[in-house]
Design a protein around this motif. Sequence first.
Motif, short mmCIF file in Angstrom:
data_model
loop_
_atom_site.label_atom_id
_atom_site.label_comp_id
_atom_site.label_asym_id
_atom_site.label_seq_id
_atom_site.Cartn_x
_atom_site.Cartn_y
_atom_site.Cartn_z
N ARG A 194 -1.32 -0.09 -5.97
CA ARG A 194 0.00 -0.07 -6.61
C ARG A 194 0.89 -1.15 -6.02
NH1 ARG A 194 -0.64 5.53 -6.04
NH2 ARG A 194 -0.65 6.58 -8.06
N ILE A 195 1.90 -1.55 -6.80
CA ILE A 195 2.92 -2.43 -6.25
C ILE A 195 4.00 -1.56 -5.62
CG2 ILE A 195 4.77 -4.04 -6.87
CD1 ILE A 195 2.68 -5.26 -8.80
N VAL A 196 4.27 -1.81 -4.33
CA VAL A 196 5.24 -0.97 -3.62
C VAL A 196 6.54 -1.71 -3.33
CG1 VAL A 196 3.51 0.55 -2.59
CG2 VAL A 196 4.18 -1.54 -1.38
N MET A 197 6.54 -3.03 -3.51
CA MET A 197 7.76 -3.78 -3.27
C MET A 197 7.67 -5.10 -4.01
SD MET A 197 9.40 -5.06 0.34
CE MET A 197 9.06 -3.57 1.18
N GLU A 198 8.82 -5.59 -4.49
CA GLU A 198 8.83 -6.90 -5.12
C GLU A 198 10.19 -7.53 -4.90
OE1 GLU A 198 8.39 -5.01 -9.19
OE2 GLU A 198 9.70 -6.72 -9.67
N ASN B 121 10.84 -3.76 6.42
CA ASN B 121 9.45 -3.32 6.25
C ASN B 121 8.49 -4.49 6.31
OD1 ASN B 121 9.59 -0.54 6.02
ND2 ASN B 121 10.24 -0.67 3.87
N ILE B 122 8.86 -5.56 5.63
CA ILE B 122 7.99 -6.74 5.61
C ILE B 122 7.91 -7.34 7.00
CG2 ILE B 122 7.75 -9.09 4.71
CD1 ILE B 122 7.53 -7.72 2.28
N GLN B 123 9.05 -7.43 7.66
CA GLN B 123 9.04 -8.02 9.01
C GLN B 123 8.16 -7.21 9.94
OE1 GLN B 123 12.97 -8.76 10.45
NE2 GLN B 123 13.50 -10.08 8.72
N GLU B 124 8.29 -5.89 9.87
CA GLU B 124 7.56 -5.04 10.80
C GLU B 124 6.07 -4.96 10.49
OE1 GLU B 124 7.85 -0.48 12.50
OE2 GLU B 124 9.50 -1.34 11.33
N ASP C 192 7.90 -18.40 -4.59
CA ASP C 192 9.26 -18.20 -5.09
C ASP C 192 9.58 -16.72 -5.19
OD1 ASP C 192 9.86 -21.04 -5.84
OD2 ASP C 192 8.10 -20.71 -7.09
N PHE C 193 8.55 -15.92 -5.53
CA PHE C 193 8.72 -14.49 -5.78
C PHE C 193 7.45 -13.80 -5.31
CE2 PHE C 193 8.99 -10.53 -8.09
CZ PHE C 193 10.35 -10.32 -8.27
N GLY C 194 7.58 -12.58 -4.80
CA GLY C 194 6.39 -11.92 -4.29
C GLY C 194 6.33 -10.44 -4.62
N TYR C 195 5.11 -9.94 -4.62
CA TYR C 195 4.84 -8.51 -4.78
C TYR C 195 4.04 -8.05 -3.57
CZ TYR C 195 6.02 -9.16 -9.73
OH TYR C 195 6.66 -9.45 -10.91
N VAL C 196 4.25 -6.80 -3.16
CA VAL C 196 3.44 -6.21 -2.10
C VAL C 196 2.65 -5.06 -2.69
CG1 VAL C 196 3.44 -5.07 0.15
CG2 VAL C 196 5.18 -6.81 -0.36
N MET C 197 1.33 -5.07 -2.46
CA MET C 197 0.46 -4.00 -2.98
C MET C 197 -0.05 -3.13 -1.85
SD MET C 197 -2.11 -5.48 -5.86
CE MET C 197 -2.70 -3.87 -6.40
N GLU C 198 -0.15 -1.83 -2.15
CA GLU C 198 -0.82 -0.88 -1.27
C GLU C 198 -1.63 0.05 -2.14
OE1 GLU C 198 2.02 1.20 1.21
OE2 GLU C 198 2.58 -0.67 2.22
N THR C 199 -2.88 0.26 -1.76
CA THR C 199 -3.79 1.17 -2.48
C THR C 199 -3.59 1.15 -4.00
OG1 THR C 199 -2.33 3.06 -2.04
CG2 THR C 199 -4.17 2.73 -0.54
N ARG D 42 14.69 -12.22 -0.34
CA ARG D 42 14.82 -10.78 -0.22
C ARG D 42 13.65 -10.21 0.58
NH1 ARG D 42 13.29 -6.27 -4.03
NH2 ARG D 42 13.94 -4.50 -2.77
N LEU D 43 12.45 -10.68 0.31
CA LEU D 43 11.28 -10.18 1.03
C LEU D 43 11.34 -10.57 2.50
CD1 LEU D 43 8.47 -10.80 -1.61
CD2 LEU D 43 9.57 -8.64 -1.03
N LEU D 44 11.74 -11.81 2.78
CA LEU D 44 11.84 -12.26 4.17
C LEU D 44 12.84 -11.43 4.96
CD1 LEU D 44 11.65 -16.16 3.85
CD2 LEU D 44 10.13 -14.71 5.20
N ALA D 45 13.89 -10.95 4.25
CA ALA D 45 14.93 -10.18 4.93
C ALA D 45 14.57 -8.71 5.10
CB ALA D 45 16.24 -10.31 4.15
#
Length: 241
Positions: A217-221, A232-235, A208-215, A226-229
Motif C-alpha cells: 500500500r501507499i502510506v505517504m505521498e 517519519n521519513i527522517q527516522e 520532484d514527488f514521492g510515494y512511500v509503500m509498505e506491504t 514535504r517528504l524531506l521534512a
Amino acid sequence: PAMTDLLKLENVETFYGRVMAIRGVSLSVLEGKIVSIMGSNGAGKTTILKTISGALDPFKGSIKLDGNEISSQDPDVVARMGVAHVPEGREVFSLLSVRDNLMLGAYCRRDRGAVQQDFEKVLGWFPDLRSFIDKQAAYLSGGQQQMLALGRAFMQKPRLMLLDEPSLGLSPRLIGEIFDIIKHINREEGVTMLLVEQNAAVALETCDFGYVMETGRIVMEGDRDRLLASENIQEFYLGVK
Ligand code: ATP
C-alpha cells in the motif's frame, strides 16, 4: 500549459497466485517529472513496475498512459506506446556486444538518423561503454551494466522510463554519476521518470514527488520538500534521529 498525468494508476491490485502483493494502489506521474516510490524490501515496488510494463497483469484497477488504458496489455505493446522498463538487476544480454545491446533498444524505430544520434548521445554520457563497444556485455562491471541498461532504455526513445533500483550494489561515486545522467535525460531529453528505490536519500535527492509503500500500500505521498521534512521519513528511511 496545464499539467497532465502521463501515467495514472487507480486502485490497482496485483496477486502472485493467492498472495495479494499490491493492495489497491493509486498514483500519478505528471508529464516531465521524476516521481519516486520508496519503501523497504518486499513492499511491492518491483511488482508495481512490472504491472505497469505488462510483465504482470493486475487483478483489478486501472492503469492509464496518457489517458489510454494499458492494464493487461502485453509488454511489447506497452513498450511501443512509449514505456521503457529498466529492470532490477539490469538484465543486459551478456553474450551480445555493448553495441548490439544498445541497438536492440531501438529495434522498433524507423528514424535511423535519430537512432544514430541517440547512440552517440549515450556513448557521450557513458564513455566507459564506448571503450567496451564491441565486447560482450558480460565483461562490464555492475555499474557499467547499469549504464548499459539505462542507455538501452533511452534508445527506445521512450516518453516514460520505469527505473527499478538503479543504485543497487553501486558505490556512492557511481550512484552519483548515474543519477546525474538520469536527471539529464529527464531535463534535457524530456523523459518522464518513475523511479523505485530502497535508497531513500538518493530517491529524495532526485525526485520532484514521492510515494512511500509498505506491504503493498501507499502510506505517504508528497512533494520532495514535504517528504524531506517528515519526521517519519527522517527516522525510518534516512536514519536521522
Ligand atoms: P525489492 O525490490 O527489494 O525486491 P519490492 O518492494 O520491489 O522489494 P516486490 O518484489 O514487489 O517488493 O514484492 C512484493 C511482495 O510480493 C513481497 O512480499 C514478495 O515476497 C512477494 N513476491 C514477489 N515476487 C513474488 C513471486 N514471484 N511469487 C510470490 N510472491 C512474490
